[in-house]
Motif scaffolding. Sequence first.
Motif, PDB file in Angstrom:
ATOM      1  N   LEU A 106     -39.377 108.933 -30.567  1.00 14.53           N
ATOM      2  CA  LEU A 106     -39.452 109.396 -31.948  1.00 14.53           C
ATOM      3  C   LEU A 106     -40.602 108.747 -32.716  1.00 14.53           C
ATOM      4  N   SER A 107     -40.921 107.508 -32.366  1.00 16.50           N
ATOM      5  CA  SER A 107     -42.014 106.799 -33.054  1.00 16.50           C
ATOM      6  C   SER A 107     -42.605 105.749 -32.115  1.00 16.50           C
ATOM      7  N   PRO A 108     -43.627 106.107 -31.351  1.00 18.76           N
ATOM      8  CA  PRO A 108     -44.213 105.194 -30.362  1.00 18.76           C
ATOM      9  C   PRO A 108     -44.768 103.901 -30.958  1.00 18.76           C
ATOM     10  N   ASP A 109     -45.091 103.903 -32.246  1.00 23.32           N
ATOM     11  CA  ASP A 109     -45.704 102.728 -32.861  1.00 23.32           C
ATOM     12  C   ASP A 109     -44.702 101.647 -33.253  1.00 23.32           C
ATOM     13  N   ILE A 110     -43.413 101.978 -33.261  1.00 20.39           N
ATOM     14  CA  ILE A 110     -42.408 100.979 -33.619  1.00 20.39           C
ATOM     15  C   ILE A 110     -42.275  99.958 -32.499  1.00 20.39           C
ATOM     16  N   VAL A 111     -42.238  98.693 -32.874  1.00 15.93           N
ATOM     17  CA  VAL A 111     -42.138  97.583 -31.926  1.00 15.93           C
ATOM     18  C   VAL A 111     -40.707  97.052 -31.964  1.00 15.93           C
ATOM     19  N   VAL A 112     -40.047  97.044 -30.805  1.00 12.00           N
ATOM     20  CA  VAL A 112     -38.649  96.609 -30.723  1.00 12.00           C
ATOM     21  C   VAL A 112     -38.575  95.227 -30.093  1.00 12.00           C
ATOM     22  N   LEU A 113     -38.158  94.251 -30.885  1.00 18.89           N
ATOM     23  CA  LEU A 113     -38.036  92.870 -30.412  1.00 18.89           C
ATOM     24  C   LEU A 113     -36.572  92.490 -30.277  1.00 18.89           C
ATOM     25  N   ALA A 114     -36.243  91.760 -29.224  1.00 15.45           N
ATOM     26  CA  ALA A 114     -34.871  91.299 -28.998  1.00 15.45           C
ATOM     27  C   ALA A 114     -34.620  90.043 -29.827  1.00 15.45           C
ATOM     28  N   TRP A 115     -33.683  90.132 -30.748  1.00 13.70           N
ATOM     29  CA  TRP A 115     -33.361  89.030 -31.659  1.00 13.70           C
ATOM     30  C   TRP A 115     -32.317  88.136 -31.004  1.00 13.70           C
ATOM     31  N   LEU A 116     -32.735  86.900 -30.669  1.00 12.49           N
ATOM     32  CA  LEU A 116     -31.848  85.906 -30.078  1.00 12.49           C
ATOM     33  C   LEU A 116     -31.565  84.830 -31.117  1.00 12.49           C
ATOM     34  N   GLY A 117     -30.291  84.621 -31.429  1.00 11.66           N
ATOM     35  CA  GLY A 117     -29.930  83.647 -32.450  1.00 11.66           C
ATOM     36  C   GLY A 117     -28.997  82.583 -31.933  1.00 11.66           C
ATOM     37  N   GLY A 118     -29.040  81.419 -32.582  1.00  7.92           N
ATOM     38  CA  GLY A 118     -28.141  80.336 -32.188  1.00  7.92           C
ATOM     39  C   GLY A 118     -28.144  79.217 -33.199  1.00  7.92           C
TER      40      GLY A 118
END
Length: 328
Positions: A106-118
């Motif tokens: 749907l939007s190739p320019d969107i960057v998906v980052l995995a959010w790791l929290g602790g």
Amino acid sequence: MKKTRLILLIILLSLPILIIVAYTAYSPYPNGDGVPFNRKMNGIWLAHRWFTGDYKESEVSELVLRLKNNDIKYIFLHAGPLKTDGEIPAYSLETVRYFIRAVKVLSPDIVVLAWLGGLNKEFKGNLDIGQNEVIMRIGNVSRELVDTGFDGIHLNIEPLRDGDRNFIRLLSSIKEMIGSEKILSVASMKWRGIRIPHIWHDKWFWGTGYYKDVAKEVDQVVTMLYDTSIPLKKAYVWYIKNQTRNILNAVAVSGNLQCEVLIGLPAYDKKTRVHNPEVENIENGLYGVIAGLEKWNQKAGFAGVAIYAHWVMDEKEWMTYRRLWTGE
């Protein structure tokens, strides 16, 4: 003697009035909107349900359309809390891949980052980043996630003491694991100019030196400028203005010209002892960022603002965001 005491008494009685007058007269607000500074590289934190597949298919297209219409480039998708051993709860590879593929189509320019929290064990949390085994496992988890399809990792371990070398080792390890072509992003503490010798200040504020050390290891710094306990709107706008300038400067002196800076702003309405939503909100936060960028030359590294968080943004807040930042 009596005359001196009288003068002192008048000064003391007048002081509150003078402070009120000065506060009323002072304006930290910008002259214009954020359109000149909006690089369409803004970010937003996304809830865990998008990671686990707890949504309808139609919701993905609605989500992406919302992000595109609001110049959001970076998604920080909650991939799970880091457990004591540095692992995350089990997840479905296919479900995660489906979401990432759907977003990219749907939007190739969107960057998906995995959010790791602790939560850092040093401050009564459950994650000990001083252990080599834990660092190695977090690195392995990060590599598995980028192999699944994520564009990189967004690391959110808090609180973090100013100068913590274990965190620097962790960042270096993750970057080595995921490779230079993938993004390593960190959620950072607030900037401080003067060190106050108190544990609370040490764990929630970083000086320029530590910002420089962190920026050398990462591709993106996203500062969390909320939960400040500031009770007044003008004071919060002024605070964001100065934080914006000093954080950009602190990252700039790292020498890592590729490191981006995003300013994290709050959208949640729950009132706590450290957060007053009447003061800390999207509107006042954007006023501060814009004021910080106006008439200031050192904008190198600035990418945009980051919204915390998608699941609490209502239509009124989106309208405010567009009015002040994208110019609609």
